[in-house]
Design a protein around this motif. Structure first.
Motif, PDB file in Angstrom:
ATOM      1  N   ASN A   1    -139.587  62.162   6.142  1.00  0.00           N
ATOM      2  CA  ASN A   1    -139.271  60.736   6.239  1.00  0.00           C
ATOM      3  C   ASN A   1    -137.829  60.429   5.858  1.00  0.00           C
ATOM      4  O   ASN A   1    -137.284  59.397   6.229  1.00  0.00           O
ATOM      5  CB  ASN A   1    -140.223  59.922   5.371  1.00  0.00           C
ATOM      6  N   MET A   2    -137.222  61.307   5.073  1.00  0.00           N
ATOM      7  CA  MET A   2    -135.774  61.319   4.836  1.00  0.00           C
ATOM      8  C   MET A   2    -135.393  62.769   4.633  1.00  0.00           C
ATOM      9  O   MET A   2    -136.230  63.600   4.278  1.00  0.00           O
ATOM     10  CB  MET A   2    -135.386  60.487   3.618  1.00  0.00           C
ATOM     11  N   HIS A   3    -134.129  63.105   4.891  1.00  0.00           N
ATOM     12  CA  HIS A   3    -133.757  64.520   4.783  1.00  0.00           C
ATOM     13  C   HIS A   3    -132.352  64.685   4.227  1.00  0.00           C
ATOM     14  O   HIS A   3    -131.594  63.724   4.069  1.00  0.00           O
ATOM     15  CB  HIS A   3    -133.871  65.209   6.144  1.00  0.00           C
ATOM     16  N   SER A   4    -132.032  65.932   3.914  1.00  0.00           N
ATOM     17  CA  SER A   4    -130.673  66.297   3.501  1.00  0.00           C
ATOM     18  C   SER A   4    -130.265  67.561   4.270  1.00  0.00           C
ATOM     19  O   SER A   4    -129.540  68.389   3.754  1.00  0.00           O
ATOM     20  CB  SER A   4    -130.613  66.534   1.986  1.00  0.00           C
ATOM     21  N   LEU A   5    -130.766  67.699   5.485  1.00  0.00           N
ATOM     22  CA  LEU A   5    -130.734  68.916   6.319  1.00  0.00           C
ATOM     23  C   LEU A   5    -131.730  69.924   5.777  1.00  0.00           C
ATOM     24  O   LEU A   5    -132.612  70.363   6.472  1.00  0.00           O
ATOM     25  CB  LEU A   5    -129.336  69.517   6.427  1.00  0.00           C
ATOM     26  N   GLU A   6    -131.561  70.338   4.546  1.00  0.00           N
ATOM     27  CA  GLU A   6    -132.535  71.136   3.799  1.00  0.00           C
ATOM     28  C   GLU A   6    -132.422  70.718   2.344  1.00  0.00           C
ATOM     29  O   GLU A   6    -131.348  70.332   1.885  1.00  0.00           O
ATOM     30  CB  GLU A   6    -132.246  72.644   3.914  1.00  0.00           C
ATOM     31  N   GLY A   7    -133.516  70.810   1.620  1.00  0.00           N
ATOM     32  CA  GLY A   7    -133.438  70.483   0.204  1.00  0.00           C
ATOM     33  C   GLY A   7    -134.785  70.087  -0.349  1.00  0.00           C
ATOM     34  O   GLY A   7    -135.764  69.897   0.381  1.00  0.00           O
ATOM     35  N   GLY A   8    -134.835  69.979  -1.666  1.00  0.00           N
ATOM     36  CA  GLY A   8    -136.042  69.572  -2.357  1.00  0.00           C
ATOM     37  C   GLY A   8    -135.687  68.886  -3.663  1.00  0.00           C
ATOM     38  O   GLY A   8    -134.537  68.944  -4.114  1.00  0.00           O
ATOM     39  N   MET A   9    -136.665  68.227  -4.269  1.00  0.00           N
ATOM     40  CA  MET A   9    -136.463  67.537  -5.537  1.00  0.00           C
ATOM     41  C   MET A   9    -137.705  67.690  -6.396  1.00  0.00           C
ATOM     42  O   MET A   9    -138.829  67.543  -5.899  1.00  0.00           O
ATOM     43  CB  MET A   9    -136.196  66.050  -5.297  1.00  0.00           C
TER      44      MET A   9
ATOM     45  N   ALA B   1    -132.588  68.404  -8.336  1.00  0.00           N
ATOM     46  CA  ALA B   1    -132.459  68.760  -6.924  1.00  0.00           C
ATOM     47  C   ALA B   1    -132.339  70.276  -6.751  1.00  0.00           C
ATOM     48  O   ALA B   1    -131.646  70.943  -7.527  1.00  0.00           O
ATOM     49  CB  ALA B   1    -131.233  68.074  -6.327  1.00  0.00           C
ATOM     50  N   VAL B   2    -133.003  70.783  -5.726  1.00  0.00           N
ATOM     51  CA  VAL B   2    -132.968  72.215  -5.404  1.00  0.00           C
ATOM     52  C   VAL B   2    -132.830  72.375  -3.892  1.00  0.00           C
ATOM     53  O   VAL B   2    -132.676  71.405  -3.161  1.00  0.00           O
ATOM     54  CB  VAL B   2    -134.222  72.944  -5.931  1.00  0.00           C
ATOM     55  N   ASN B   3    -132.899  73.622  -3.427  1.00  0.00           N
ATOM     56  CA  ASN B   3    -132.595  73.896  -2.024  1.00  0.00           C
ATOM     57  C   ASN B   3    -133.767  73.717  -1.069  1.00  0.00           C
ATOM     58  O   ASN B   3    -133.580  73.750   0.149  1.00  0.00           O
ATOM     59  CB  ASN B   3    -132.006  75.296  -1.868  1.00  0.00           C
ATOM     60  N   SER B   4    -134.987  73.548  -1.574  1.00  0.00           N
ATOM     61  CA  SER B   4    -136.148  73.336  -0.706  1.00  0.00           C
ATOM     62  C   SER B   4    -137.320  72.855  -1.548  1.00  0.00           C
ATOM     63  O   SER B   4    -137.335  73.029  -2.777  1.00  0.00           O
ATOM     64  CB  SER B   4    -136.547  74.626   0.019  1.00  0.00           C
ATOM     65  N   ALA B   5    -138.323  72.308  -0.886  1.00  0.00           N
ATOM     66  CA  ALA B   5    -139.530  71.902  -1.609  1.00  0.00           C
ATOM     67  C   ALA B   5    -140.314  73.113  -2.089  1.00  0.00           C
ATOM     68  O   ALA B   5    -140.996  73.038  -3.114  1.00  0.00           O
ATOM     69  CB  ALA B   5    -140.401  71.030  -0.715  1.00  0.00           C
ATOM     70  N   THR B   6    -140.236  74.221  -1.357  1.00  0.00           N
ATOM     71  CA  THR B   6    -140.903  75.443  -1.815  1.00  0.00           C
ATOM     72  C   THR B   6    -140.318  75.893  -3.150  1.00  0.00           C
ATOM     73  O   THR B   6    -141.056  76.236  -4.083  1.00  0.00           O
ATOM     74  CB  THR B   6    -140.764  76.565  -0.772  1.00  0.00           C
ATOM     75  N   SER B   7    -138.995  75.869  -3.251  1.00  0.00           N
ATOM     76  CA  SER B   7    -138.350  76.186  -4.528  1.00  0.00           C
ATOM     77  C   SER B   7    -138.770  75.189  -5.600  1.00  0.00           C
ATOM     78  O   SER B   7    -138.992  75.558  -6.760  1.00  0.00           O
ATOM     79  CB  SER B   7    -136.826  76.178  -4.382  1.00  0.00           C
TER      80      SER B   7
END
Length: 375
Positions: free
Chosen positions: A187-195, A56-62
């Motif tokens: 489709n689902m969120h964590s406010l902001e984040g990426g995996m 897990a990271v802070n965004s999909a861009t990351s």
């Protein structure tokens, strides 16, 4: 829009009591940085990507950026990408120091064309980055075979495709790495984040180092890394959302089926054989045969209280950041005819799971009224 009508929103991010309680629980517990909630979220998310390692990271861009770095892709390398996508896809390639090579898409799926990708391969090509656009899986069988033939890595941009699948294999389980977004409108969120998901334990460890200043043990920095951790607050919200994802996905598909059956005078989104579309967006085409241009239809729908959006009006290769024509920034390979056509015709209308049956009926009737029933 009459006084008794409300605006049907194009997207409806869910922040319910369960999400609020999860965030408060973490805040009251005091462990808010990357901790046990992040680890639990990673473990739970792995179940929808065939048990792959999840980071897990802070965004999909990351996530995209770190994936390329972890795979050793950088200066001197080329990465094949679609131009009909959000700019983050190409931005991540540039952030890694590599060169994005823009190729055309398939007409029906809006996803990267395997044939166009193959024609763009050069001795410098290191990876292919298919985007599962709007929630429809890209042609991963063809891309997997292509990558094997040419010794290339596949990095899936699955930012819009949580729980999508192709021939029974979930999106996120095909490439050397795959990247998901948890932005509020997804489709689902964590406010902001990426995996990031990967089947390679060594790549997963490198990703964990890269997200946290190059260290697993505090002050024992092994490599030069970034600071792109996910917070435990975000992970706690993501865990709640993940539990709702199956029901939301079923509802998106049901809503899409209603639209498929009821819309007239527009091209509704086809679904490839073997594909399980998750309808992050329900994207119709407003072509010349409709008698109205896309911008007119969009404006008239808004005037009647139907939210809609254009994803994406300008192909990435024509954005200021990439249009210089210098290879250092990126370049196109072949004609991008379908890309340009999609950018001129695509219009996304509401499909989110918060729609009521009455709203679906109104949405269908209003689109038909605006476009004109030409069936």
């Amino acid at each position: 829009m009459t006084h008794d009508q409300h605006m049907i929103r194009a997207a409806a991010p869910v922040i319910g009591e369960d999400e609020i309680e999860a965030a408060v629980r973490v805040l009251r517990g005091g462990m808010v940085a990357q901790g046990p909630e992040v680890a639990a979220f990673e473990e739970e998310f792995s179940k929808i990507v065939d048990g792959r390692h999840c980071v897990a990271v802070n965004s999909a861009t990351s996530a995209l950026h770190l994936s390329l770095v972890a795979l050793g892709i950088g200066p001197g390398d080329e990465v094949i990408v679609p131009s009909f996508t959000f700019a983050a896809t190409a931005n991540a390639v540039r952030l890694a120091g590599a060169t994005p090579v823009f190729v055309d898409i398939e007409r029906d799926s809006f996803c990267l064309s395997p044939q166009a990708a193959e024609a763009a391969i050069t001795p410098r090509t290191a990876a292919i980055m298919p985007v599962h656009l709007y929630g429809h899986p890209a042609a991963m069988g063809a891309f997997t075979a292509l990558a094997e033939r040419h010794g290339l890595a596949i990095v899936e941009d699955a930012a819009q495709a949580h729980a999508a699948a192709l021939d029974g294999t979930p999106v996120g389980a095909f490439g050397a790495a795959a990247c998901f977004s948890f932005y509020p409108t997804k489709n689902m969120h964590s406010l902001e984040g990426g995996m990031v998901t990967t089947g390679d334990a060594a790549v997963a460890r490198t990703l964990r180092l890269l997200r946290n200043q190059g260290m697993e043990q505090r002050y024992a920095n092994e490599i030069v890394g970034f600071n792109v951790r996910m917070t435990d607050v975000a992970a706690a919200i993501g865990r709640v959302q993940l539990r709702s994802l199956p029901a939301w996905t079923r509802q998106r598909r049901a809503n899409a089926a209603v639209l498929d059956a009821g819309l007239r005078g527009v091209v509704t989104p086809p679904v490839a054989e073997g594909a399980e579309h998750v309808y992050h967006q329900y994207t119709i085409r407003i072509g010349a045969e409709s008698g109205k241009d896309r911008e007119t239809v969009s404006r008239e729908l808004l005037e009647r209280g139907i939210g809609n959006a254009v994803y994406y009006p300008t192909p990435v290769h024509r954005l200021a950041a990439f249009r210089t024509g210098e290879k250092v920034l990126g370049h196109t390979a072949g004609e991008l005819r379908e890309t340009e056509r999609a950018a001129a015709e695509a219009l996304s209308i509401p499909v989110h799971p918060m729609l009521t049956p009455q709203e679906l009926d109104r949405l269908t009737a209003t689109v038909n009224e605006v476009v004109g029933d030409r069936a």
